[in-house]
Motif scaffolding. Sequence first.
Motif, short mmCIF file in Angstrom:
data_model
loop_
_atom_site.label_atom_id
_atom_site.label_comp_id
_atom_site.label_asym_id
_atom_site.label_seq_id
_atom_site.Cartn_x
_atom_site.Cartn_y
_atom_site.Cartn_z
N PHE A 73 -37.94 7.01 91.01
CA PHE A 73 -38.61 8.12 90.34
C PHE A 73 -38.16 8.16 88.89
CE2 PHE A 73 -34.67 9.66 92.16
CZ PHE A 73 -34.11 10.44 91.15
N THR A 74 -38.86 8.95 88.11
CA THR A 74 -38.55 9.07 86.68
C THR A 74 -38.14 10.50 86.38
OG1 THR A 74 -40.15 7.34 86.12
CG2 THR A 74 -39.45 8.80 84.34
N GLY A 75 -37.09 10.65 85.59
CA GLY A 75 -36.62 11.97 85.21
C GLY A 75 -36.18 12.03 83.76
N ARG A 76 -35.81 13.22 83.33
CA ARG A 76 -35.33 13.42 81.96
C ARG A 76 -33.87 13.83 81.99
NH1 ARG A 76 -39.53 17.09 78.63
NH2 ARG A 76 -37.74 17.01 77.23
N LEU A 77 -33.10 13.28 81.06
CA LEU A 77 -31.67 13.55 81.00
C LEU A 77 -31.41 14.90 80.35
CD1 LEU A 77 -28.81 12.37 81.50
CD2 LEU A 77 -28.89 11.52 79.15
N CYS A 78 -30.67 15.76 81.07
CA CYS A 78 -30.26 17.04 80.50
C CYS A 78 -28.99 16.81 79.69
CB CYS A 78 -29.98 18.05 81.61
SG CYS A 78 -31.40 18.41 82.66
N HIS A 79 -28.97 17.31 78.47
CA HIS A 79 -27.83 17.06 77.60
C HIS A 79 -27.78 18.13 76.52
CE1 HIS A 79 -30.46 15.67 74.34
NE2 HIS A 79 -31.18 15.13 75.29
N ARG A 104 -35.63 16.44 91.28
CA ARG A 104 -35.20 15.13 90.81
C ARG A 104 -35.55 14.86 89.35
NH1 ARG A 104 -37.38 10.95 95.20
NH2 ARG A 104 -39.33 11.71 94.29
N LYS A 105 -36.38 15.68 88.75
CA LYS A 105 -36.81 15.41 87.38
C LYS A 105 -35.73 15.72 86.36
CE LYS A 105 -40.88 14.11 88.71
NZ LYS A 105 -41.26 12.68 88.65
N GLN A 106 -34.73 16.51 86.74
CA GLN A 106 -33.66 16.89 85.82
C GLN A 106 -32.41 16.07 86.16
OE1 GLN A 106 -34.34 18.97 83.28
NE2 GLN A 106 -36.42 18.99 84.12
N LEU A 107 -31.97 15.23 85.21
CA LEU A 107 -30.86 14.32 85.45
C LEU A 107 -29.67 14.66 84.57
CD1 LEU A 107 -32.93 11.01 85.23
CD2 LEU A 107 -32.43 12.31 87.30
N THR A 108 -28.48 14.35 85.06
CA THR A 108 -27.27 14.41 84.25
C THR A 108 -26.49 13.12 84.48
OG1 THR A 108 -26.07 15.56 86.01
CG2 THR A 108 -27.07 16.93 84.29
N LEU A 109 -25.65 12.75 83.53
CA LEU A 109 -24.82 11.57 83.73
C LEU A 109 -23.75 11.87 84.77
CD1 LEU A 109 -24.37 10.29 80.07
CD2 LEU A 109 -25.97 9.50 81.80
N ALA A 110 -23.53 10.93 85.68
CA ALA A 110 -22.60 11.15 86.77
C ALA A 110 -21.18 11.24 86.26
CB ALA A 110 -22.73 10.02 87.79
N ASP A 111 -20.41 12.19 86.78
CA ASP A 111 -19.01 12.32 86.36
C ASP A 111 -18.07 12.49 87.56
OD1 ASP A 111 -19.57 14.88 87.15
OD2 ASP A 111 -19.24 15.81 85.21
N ASP A 112 -18.54 12.17 88.76
CA ASP A 112 -17.70 12.23 89.96
C ASP A 112 -17.27 10.80 90.29
OD1 ASP A 112 -16.64 12.28 92.51
OD2 ASP A 112 -18.00 13.85 93.20
N ALA A 113 -16.04 10.45 89.95
CA ALA A 113 -15.58 9.06 90.08
C ALA A 113 -15.65 8.57 91.52
CB ALA A 113 -14.15 8.94 89.55
N ILE A 114 -15.25 9.40 92.47
CA ILE A 114 -15.24 8.97 93.87
C ILE A 114 -16.66 8.74 94.36
CG2 ILE A 114 -14.68 9.69 96.22
CD1 ILE A 114 -12.28 11.18 95.11
N ALA A 115 -17.56 9.67 94.05
CA ALA A 115 -18.95 9.53 94.51
C ALA A 115 -19.63 8.34 93.86
CB ALA A 115 -19.72 10.82 94.21
N VAL A 116 -19.36 8.12 92.57
CA VAL A 116 -19.98 6.99 91.88
C VAL A 116 -19.52 5.68 92.48
CG1 VAL A 116 -20.06 5.74 89.70
CG2 VAL A 116 -20.42 8.20 89.72
N ARG A 117 -18.22 5.53 92.70
CA ARG A 117 -17.73 4.27 93.23
C ARG A 117 -18.24 4.04 94.64
NH1 ARG A 117 -11.45 2.44 93.35
NH2 ARG A 117 -11.39 3.61 95.29
N ALA A 118 -18.30 5.11 95.45
CA ALA A 118 -18.81 4.96 96.81
C ALA A 118 -20.27 4.53 96.79
CB ALA A 118 -18.65 6.27 97.58
N THR A 119 -21.04 5.13 95.87
CA THR A 119 -22.46 4.75 95.74
C THR A 119 -22.59 3.30 95.34
OG1 THR A 119 -23.11 7.01 95.14
CG2 THR A 119 -24.60 5.23 94.50
N ALA A 120 -21.82 2.87 94.34
CA ALA A 120 -21.88 1.49 93.89
C ALA A 120 -21.47 0.53 95.00
CB ALA A 120 -20.99 1.30 92.67
N ASP A 121 -20.41 0.88 95.73
CA ASP A 121 -19.92 0.02 96.81
C ASP A 121 -20.99 -0.18 97.87
OD1 ASP A 121 -17.56 -0.10 95.45
OD2 ASP A 121 -16.43 1.16 96.84
#
Length: 219
Positions: A73-79, A104-121
Amino acid sequence: MSDALLGALAVVSAIALASIVVAADLAGQPPRRRRPPNTRCPRSIGVGTVQMVAGSDDPVIVIEVESVAGQRFTGRLCHSADDEVLSALRPGVIVLVSFDPASRKQLTLADDAIAVRATADRTLLRHGVLTHDQLDLIRFGTHSCGVVTGMRTTGREREALREVELDVMVTRPGGGQFPAQEITLVPEAALDKVSPGSIIDTYYLPADESAIAVCVPPA
């Protein structure tokens, strides 16, 4: 998900950098500021590619996202207008984003280290870029470096990734060296980084030097 993107994710997982922009060249990007405390915290994480950055004072940033479940999907970054990370964003940059599944249209940059690494893994394992053994070495093994003494392509490939067999002389942090072999996927554009004489990041268990994992960033 493209194999070039998976290659970038492998580096994110290996070095566990969860709150920076992951560009294709992995050049030193400025760290993002943490989300203001009043901002709603989305619960899901996806991998996004910046599609458009329009404007200068308060730019509109459009990102195409692929969720862990494979939804696109496509969203816009909230900043905020003065967020220093904005200068690093341009079309083609890969970012890890958080979003509310109900919005889902409203995005933020991820800042949860554990969740990000688990997602990547999970993503890397699902696509076969890393094995469980390689992932365990990266997460729990000793981080060192090694010199490539030999490199052979196996002929197996996945779009932008090539499988290679490496001979590596690994340096022990406490002194000494040991030889090892590893078969891994490497971004095609980064094959010169595993040519004989190259220095690469390695991971191993001191109690078992028969297996290593290597980390080769995209070119």
